[in-house]
Motif scaffolding. Structure first.
Motif, PDB file in Angstrom:
ATOM      1  N   PHE A   1       0.841  -1.195   0.000  1.00  0.00           N
ATOM      2  CA  PHE A   1       0.000   0.000   0.000  1.00  0.00           C
ATOM      3  C   PHE A   1       0.878   1.248   0.000  1.00  0.00           C
ATOM      4  N   GLY A   2       0.483   2.229  -0.808  1.00  0.00           N
ATOM      5  CA  GLY A   2       1.094   3.554  -0.747  1.00  0.00           C
ATOM      6  C   GLY A   2       0.403   4.387   0.319  1.00  0.00           C
ATOM      7  N   ILE A   3       1.048   5.446   0.786  1.00  0.00           N
ATOM      8  CA  ILE A   3       0.474   6.299   1.836  1.00  0.00           C
ATOM      9  C   ILE A   3       0.457   7.751   1.365  1.00  0.00           C
ATOM     10  N   VAL A   4      -0.737   8.321   1.266  1.00  0.00           N
ATOM     11  CA  VAL A   4      -0.908   9.707   0.830  1.00  0.00           C
ATOM     12  C   VAL A   4      -0.525  10.639   1.980  1.00  0.00           C
ATOM     13  N   GLN A   5       0.289  11.649   1.671  1.00  0.00           N
ATOM     14  CA  GLN A   5       0.630  12.678   2.638  1.00  0.00           C
ATOM     15  C   GLN A   5       0.202  14.036   2.076  1.00  0.00           C
ATOM     16  N   GLY A   6       0.689  15.119   2.661  1.00  0.00           N
ATOM     17  CA  GLY A   6       0.309  16.446   2.162  1.00  0.00           C
ATOM     18  C   GLY A   6      -0.361  17.317   3.210  1.00  0.00           C
ATOM     19  N   SER A   7      -0.317  16.842   4.470  1.00  0.00           N
ATOM     20  CA  SER A   7      -0.860  17.628   5.582  1.00  0.00           C
ATOM     21  C   SER A   7      -2.309  18.060   5.288  1.00  0.00           C
ATOM     22  N   VAL A   8      -2.637  19.312   5.507  1.00  0.00           N
ATOM     23  CA  VAL A   8      -4.030  19.760   5.364  1.00  0.00           C
ATOM     24  C   VAL A   8      -4.237  20.541   4.064  1.00  0.00           C
ATOM     25  N   TYR A   9      -3.325  20.397   3.110  1.00  0.00           N
ATOM     26  CA  TYR A   9      -3.375  21.218   1.891  1.00  0.00           C
ATOM     27  C   TYR A   9      -3.916  20.410   0.701  1.00  0.00           C
TER      28      TYR A   9
END
Ligand SMILES: CCCSCc1cc(N)cc2c(=O)[nH]c(N)nc12
Ligand SMILES: [Zn+2]
Length: 374
Positions: free
Chosen positions: A187-195
């Motif tokens: 599985f990949g993991i999406v990041q990017g905080s609250v943006y």
């Protein structure tokens, strides 16, 4: 990723919510699913048969803890994590990056990976994307998570962008190092905080690489439910419907209900197990703290509508007594109940989606929770 790596089928949907089934080399898992956290190779205080009795199908392990003790090599020598912990259903393992940042001292993040000292004995370790894949393969994990950085919250946009983009480069390295086997997935993991723009960029980058499932990381880090739902609203449209979505570290019951409505299929959270050890019991009418004096002579079960072993045979008064007396059985009985409550919530959500009655289920859930304990 080839289709047969980790087969996932959507059996029904209701709005954005899905009822699905995940097929692994160690059996199937019905979704939406709550995955029971067994970080160091055990669901604290319970035998595997107790865990299975709650309705759990997937248990979580953790690279960080198991690489330090007893080591992945030792577990592999002994036949892998399923055999080691006597859990013959699916296992998902986290990659360890999140725990390194929250548990270890003297950690340093570079392009290569994360260098850190063990919180157990101060020994030095390097966790790279390649090593994280190696460890999870040695554990024989059915679902492997990429190594990522859970971006600290709050974070300025440029900091969040740099962190997310490094995690995307690590994700590619994980994909390149992952050994494909039928019934096992990455599985990949999406990041990017609250943006929203960074979340979209991350989701698109991961799907360009191609994974068996997509986790939404970087949440349940103190942002609160409203912001978490806003981030999900910005992220979910960019994740393919064909693959399972996993919201990491979530959550309390109302978090799960709202995230299922937004299309999340898999959850994990320490809340039912950890709070069970501190005296909190979840009920259909909201949480109670069994240590409260008002329970000391109450002959009723934790939740009168619950069919678990704890509620079938033991009173609140008894569990109150055990917890106040620091008896081992107190946390064990509460953990059994809390996990059963979570699994019953998931079963109710799955049933409601199948029947196209999710909105009614959610309204009844909130109404009951607001009613408060009798
Ligand atoms: C056994 C624990 C699994 S979930 C841990 C976790 C929890 C939360 N809240 C976020 C993240 C994240 O962003 N990345 C990773 N790898 N893990 C996370
Ligand atoms: Zn119960």
């Amino acid at each position: 990723m080839t289709e047969d790596a980790l087969k996932y089928e959507v059996l029904a949907s209701d709005g954005a919510a899905r009822r699905g089934r995940l097929h692994t080399a160690h059996g199937t898992a019905e979704t939406p699913a709550f995955m029971t956290v067994g970080t160091a190779g055990t669901v604290k205080g319970l035998l595997p048969e107790n865990v299975a009795d709650t309705g759990a199908e997937i248990v979580l392990g953790n690279t960080y803890h198991l690489m330090l003790r007893p080591t992945a090599e030792r577990i592999a020598e002994l036949g892998g994590l399923h055999k080691f912990m006597n859990w013959n259903k699916p296992i998902l393992t986290d990659s360890g990056g999140y725990q390194v940042m929250s548990l270890s001292e003297l950690r340093k993040i570079t392009e290569e990976g994360v260098a850190f000292r063990s919180h157990l004995d101060g020994s030095r370790h390097n966790l790279t994307p390649e090593r994280a894949m190696d460890i999870q393969c040695l554990l024989d994990s059915n679902i492997t998570m990429v190594l990522d950085e859970c971006t600290p919250y709050p974070a300025e946009p440029d900091v969040a962008a740099d962190s997310m983009r490094r995690s995307m480069r690590w994700a590619q390295r994980c994909k390149d190092a992952f050994i494909k086997r039928p019934g096992y997935g990455l599985f990949g993991i999406v990041q990017g905080s609250v943006y929203p723009d960074l979340r979209q960029e991350s989701a698109e980058a991961l799907q360009e690489i191609g994974f068996d499932g997509y986790a939404v990381g970087g949440l349940a880090v103190g942002e609160g439910q409203e912001v978490m739902f806003e981030v999900l609203d910005a992220t979910m449209p960019h994740l393919t419907r064909e693959r399972p979505r996993y919201l990491m570290g979530v959550g309390k019951p109302s978090d799960i209900v709202g995230a299922v409505q937004r299309g999340i299929d898999m959850f994990d959270c320490v809340l039912p197990t950890r709070s069970g050890r501190t005296g909190q019991g979840f009920t259909r009418r909201g949480p109670i703290n069994i240590r409260n004096a008002r329970h000391q002579a109450d002959p009723r079960p934790i939740d009168p509508d619950c069919g678990c072993k704890t509620c079938s045979s033991y009173s609140r008064a008894y569990v109150h007594h055990l917890v106040k007396a620091n008896e081992m059985l107190g946390p064990i009985l509460l953990t059994i109940h809390n996990l059963h409550y979570y699994q019953e919530l998931m079963a109710g959500l799955r049933d409601a989606i199948e029947k196209g009655e999710l909105d009614a289920f959610v309204s009844a859930f909130h109404r009951q929770q607001a009613a408060g304990d009798l």
